[in-house]
Design an enzyme around this catalytic site. Structure first.
Site, PDB file in Angstrom:
ATOM      1  N   ASP A 248      25.390  37.107  44.638  1.00  0.00           N
ATOM      2  CA  ASP A 248      24.165  36.508  45.165  1.00  0.00           C
ATOM      3  C   ASP A 248      23.076  36.374  44.108  1.00  0.00           C
ATOM      4  OD1 ASP A 248      24.338  35.887  47.981  1.00  0.00           O
ATOM      5  OD2 ASP A 248      24.620  38.030  48.337  1.00  0.00           O
TER       6      ASP A 248
ATOM      7  N   GLU B 203      38.047  44.153  42.063  1.00  0.00           N
ATOM      8  CA  GLU B 203      39.065  44.643  42.996  1.00  0.00           C
ATOM      9  C   GLU B 203      40.415  44.273  42.399  1.00  0.00           C
ATOM     10  OE1 GLU B 203      37.501  41.991  45.675  1.00  0.00           O
ATOM     11  OE2 GLU B 203      35.965  43.312  46.473  1.00  0.00           O
TER      12      GLU B 203
ATOM     13  N   LYS C  95      41.126  35.385  34.956  1.00  0.00           N
ATOM     14  CA  LYS C  95      41.583  34.646  33.781  1.00  0.00           C
ATOM     15  C   LYS C  95      43.002  34.160  34.067  1.00  0.00           C
ATOM     16  CE  LYS C  95      39.743  34.280  30.366  1.00  0.00           C
ATOM     17  NZ  LYS C  95      38.928  33.121  30.001  1.00  0.00           N
ATOM     18  N   SER C  96      43.255  32.905  33.787  1.00  0.00           N
ATOM     19  CA  SER C  96      44.554  32.294  34.055  1.00  0.00           C
ATOM     20  C   SER C  96      45.692  33.072  33.397  1.00  0.00           C
ATOM     21  CB  SER C  96      44.547  30.847  33.567  1.00  0.00           C
ATOM     22  OG  SER C  96      45.827  30.273  33.660  1.00  0.00           O
ATOM     23  N   SER C  97      45.482  33.490  32.164  1.00  0.00           N
ATOM     24  CA  SER C  97      46.548  34.205  31.441  1.00  0.00           C
ATOM     25  C   SER C  97      46.910  35.513  32.125  1.00  0.00           C
ATOM     26  CB  SER C  97      46.117  34.474  29.996  1.00  0.00           C
ATOM     27  OG  SER C  97      45.972  33.258  29.301  1.00  0.00           O
TER      28      SER C  97
ATOM     29  N   GLN D 239      36.008  35.501  34.429  1.00  0.00           N
ATOM     30  CA  GLN D 239      34.992  34.560  33.962  1.00  0.00           C
ATOM     31  C   GLN D 239      33.957  34.378  35.057  1.00  0.00           C
ATOM     32  OE1 GLN D 239      37.631  31.524  32.682  1.00  0.00           O
ATOM     33  NE2 GLN D 239      38.003  30.724  34.723  1.00  0.00           N
TER      34      GLN D 239
ATOM     35  N   TYR E  88      19.000  38.715  46.607  1.00  0.00           N
ATOM     36  CA  TYR E  88      19.649  40.024  46.644  1.00  0.00           C
ATOM     37  C   TYR E  88      18.715  41.030  45.980  1.00  0.00           C
ATOM     38  CZ  TYR E  88      23.646  43.169  46.918  1.00  0.00           C
ATOM     39  OH  TYR E  88      24.495  44.196  47.251  1.00  0.00           O
TER      40      TYR E  88
ATOM     41  N   THR F 254      31.647  44.806  40.344  1.00  0.00           N
ATOM     42  CA  THR F 254      32.840  45.577  40.700  1.00  0.00           C
ATOM     43  C   THR F 254      34.028  44.635  40.849  1.00  0.00           C
ATOM     44  OG1 THR F 254      31.600  47.375  41.740  1.00  0.00           O
ATOM     45  CG2 THR F 254      33.875  47.084  42.457  1.00  0.00           C
TER      46      THR F 254
END
EC number: 3.5.4.30
Length: 189
Positions: A119, A129, A101-103, A148, A162, A127
């Protein structure tokens, strides 16, 4: 082709795309906002002398959960694993791309290091990171918007999506922040 809000809602209505729990107000013009779950994996920096992707290191991370109503505090330079609150299920002709998210990016929070691609055929929590590249701690509130999910239609359905036995899907059906299984990519010694 990137799916629009109309396309996303149509895929959800048809039952081909799964996002659970789903909140229609999270649908954006060309993505769906996803929220942060309450579980985190923190690294145990004293258990091993180094991280070796070829080795199974089960005690590399510990699962933690903040007390009810409390945030998780991510300190400057710290890296932890988190996950989306939502369980996402993609059909064999849609791929996903998780973006921050930009904010939150403007505060110094990175939501993924390298693994923002999902996939076709994936099913599970995504998950995250999480890294703090700011100079001050960042509080992460369970349930807050954290990223998003953009959805892309493939030119044809994946032959081996997958989750199929042909592709060695290590994270299919994952629940919560899932530690690395990179060691499975190496021949067992």
């Amino acid at each position: 082709m990137l799916l629009s809000d109309r396309d996303i809602r149509a895929e959800l209505s048809a039952g081909r795309l799964g996002i659970d729990p789903f909140d229609d107000s999270m649908v954006q013009p060309s993505s769906v906002d996803v929220r942060l779950d309450s579980l985190f994996r923190v690294f145990n920096n004293t258990r091993y002398t180094h991280i070796d992707p070829a080795q199974r290191q089960d005690e590399l991370t510990t699962l933690v959960e903040p007390a009810e109503g409390e945030p998780f505090v991510l300190h400057p330079g710290e890296f932890v694993l988190g996950s989306t609150l939502e369980v996402c299920s993609l059909p064999d002709d849609l791929a996903g791309r998780l973006e921050g998210k930009s904010s939150l990016g403007r505060l110094g929070l990175l939501t993924h290091s390298t693994a923002g691609f999902i996939d076709p055929g994936f099913n599970g929590h995504i998950t995250l990171e999480l890294s703090n590249v700011a100079n001050l701690p960042i509080t992460l509130w369970p349930g807050m918007k954290i990223g998003q999910l953009c959805l892309l239609r493939l030119s044809s359905a994946a032959e081996h999506p997958y989750g199929s036995s042909a592709v060695g899907s290590k994270y299919q059906g994952q629940r919560g922040p899932t530690p690395s299984k990179a060691y499975l990519n190496f021949a067992q010694r």
